[in-house]
Enzyme design. Structure first.
Site, mmCIF file in Angstrom:
data_model
loop_
_atom_site.group_PDB
_atom_site.id
_atom_site.type_symbol
_atom_site.label_atom_id
_atom_site.label_comp_id
_atom_site.label_asym_id
_atom_site.label_seq_id
_atom_site.Cartn_x
_atom_site.Cartn_y
_atom_site.Cartn_z
ATOM 1 N N HIS A 179 0.817 -0.903 0.290
ATOM 2 C CA HIS A 179 0.190 0.112 -0.321
ATOM 3 C C HIS A 179 0.702 1.347 -0.203
ATOM 4 C CE1 HIS A 179 -3.704 2.229 0.064
ATOM 5 N NE2 HIS A 179 -2.991 2.509 1.568
ATOM 6 N N CYS A 180 0.620 2.121 -0.857
ATOM 7 C CA CYS A 180 1.160 3.085 -1.189
ATOM 8 C C CYS A 180 1.294 4.389 -0.437
ATOM 9 C CB CYS A 180 1.733 3.182 -2.815
ATOM 10 S SG CYS A 180 -0.350 3.867 -3.526
#
Length: 397
Positions: A179-180
């Protein structure tokens, strides 16, 4: 009074015309940029439910966008770079170290190095190929009976449990592993996506972790077994550099051991010898530099990739992905305020989590599916999950 109002009307009209003629035309791209900045700024006080994480996401949105663009456009470049670096280490091992092993070691150690080295190489190549070429899995875009927990705001399709939207792939991914939207995962995004040029999800998560694990083991093998050779190569280059400066003869040092744990009888009589040899040739210099290059590269990758692999191992033990770790921590803190304990609904127990991850259904699978290359499908379809399973061993192995 009428004349005064007419004069004011004419003055205002004149000023309006002057401003119209003197107006500067702003380029369309600049207008879009300004509008985008205004949108980010306005999102900081959109409603009363805003928290610090949403504010931080909004502030760092340009950084996330830059990472996504770089990863998307340079993904293949990074893949070529990884293949080139790995190939260079394999080349040095075959043409520099293997002849040394064959002329220096007893048969038992030769057999060990050849068998382990080739097994490790096959596992690295196989899992890297499968991780880059296996689709991570996507939720169905057409209407179906699959249960879902929410609707993606970007794809506008139902999202099953553990699915999340990937900004690189521009689609939702089943059991998305990274997850960025937080700073730590920017580095993870670059490591995972850049190395694979593919998203890590339900169907290729095992390949990605196995690639990281076996590449770490391979780098540790090269680093540990070549540490004395590295010291000898560094000393030789430094010694010959001084000797060339003094314009004197060059003594040749002995070749270091390829592995530190060797029977004493196997290395008896192989101490340092100072023998008169021809001048320091280009071949000798390239040999020593290649050894130094290989040791520095493998040692650095072993530390960096080893930390990433250890982090993923902890997540697998807990039955989480990278994004779920972040979500579960928030949920645990929220429930702790109400005196409750949060339990991960997708954790089947430490050992069972590893069995589910590797697809181990019987004892022989630890060999055929973990220690040997295997292309079997993961447990489940990634759309539905067993929540709170029975405490008994779901895979009695």
């Amino acid at each position: 009074m009428h004349h005064c109002s007419s004069a004011m009307y004419l003055l205002l009209r004149c000023l309006r015309g002057c401003s119209r003629h003197s107006r500067i035309r702003i380029p369309r791209r600049l207008k879009r940029l300004v509008s985008y900045i205004k949108l980010i700024f306005n999102s900081l006080y959109f409603n009363s439910l805003i928290n610090s994480e949403v504010v931080m996401d909004s502030i760092l949105e340009p950084v996330f966008w830059t990472v996504e663009v770089i990863t998307r456009w340079f993904g293949m470049v990074f893949v070529v770079l990884v293949v080139a670096l790995t190939s260079s280490v394999v080349f040095i091992a075959y043409f520099c170290l293997l002849p040394l092993v064959l002329h220096t070691y007893p048969p038992a150690w030769i057999f060990w190095h050849i068998c382990y080295g080739h097994w490790n190489l096959v596992m690295i190549v196989f899992h890297y190929y499968k991780a880059t070429n296996t689709p991570p899995g996507n939720p169905p875009k057409m209407k179906s009976d699959v249960p879902f927990v929410s609707v993606c705001k970007k794809c506008v399709i139902p999202k099953p449990a553990r699915s999340h939207h990937c900004g690189i792939c521009k689609t939702c991914i089943l059991k998305m592993d990274h997850h960025c939207r937080i700073l730590f995962h920017i580095a993870m995004l670059l490591l995972e996506m850049a190395w694979l040029n593919n998203c890590v999800g339900h169907f290729n998560h095992r390949y990605f972790f196995s690639f990281c694990l076996y590449l770490t083991l391979g780098c540790l093998y090269c680093s540990v077994s070549g540490r004395y050779l590295f010291l000898d190569a560094y000393s030789a280059i430094d010694h010959f550099r001084h000797m060339e400066a003094e314009k004197q003869g060059v003594p040749v040092t002995s070749i270091g051991l390829l592995i530190g744990i060797v029977p004493s009888e196997g290395v008896a009589g192989k101490g340092v010898q100072e023998i008169s040899q021809p001048p320091y040739t280009y071949k000798d210099r390239m040999f020593h530099k290649s050894v130094i290059y290989m040791w520095v590269l493998t040692s650095t990758v072993a530390v960096a990739l080893g930390a990433l692999t250890l982090w993923h191992a902890v997540l697998i033990t807990r039955g989480e992905t990278s994004i779920e770790r972040h979500i579960n921590n928030k949920e645990a803190k929220r429930m702790a305020k109400h005196g409750k304990v949060y339990r991960n609904p997708f954790s089947y127990g430490k050992l069972n989590n590893w069995k589910v991850f590797f697809g181990v259904e019987k004892r022989s699978h630890w060999l055929t599916r973990v220690l040997l290359p295997s292309g079997h499908a993961p447990y489940g379809d990634g759309l539905t999950w067993d929540v709170y399973p029975l405490k008994k061993d779901i895979m009695p192995v």
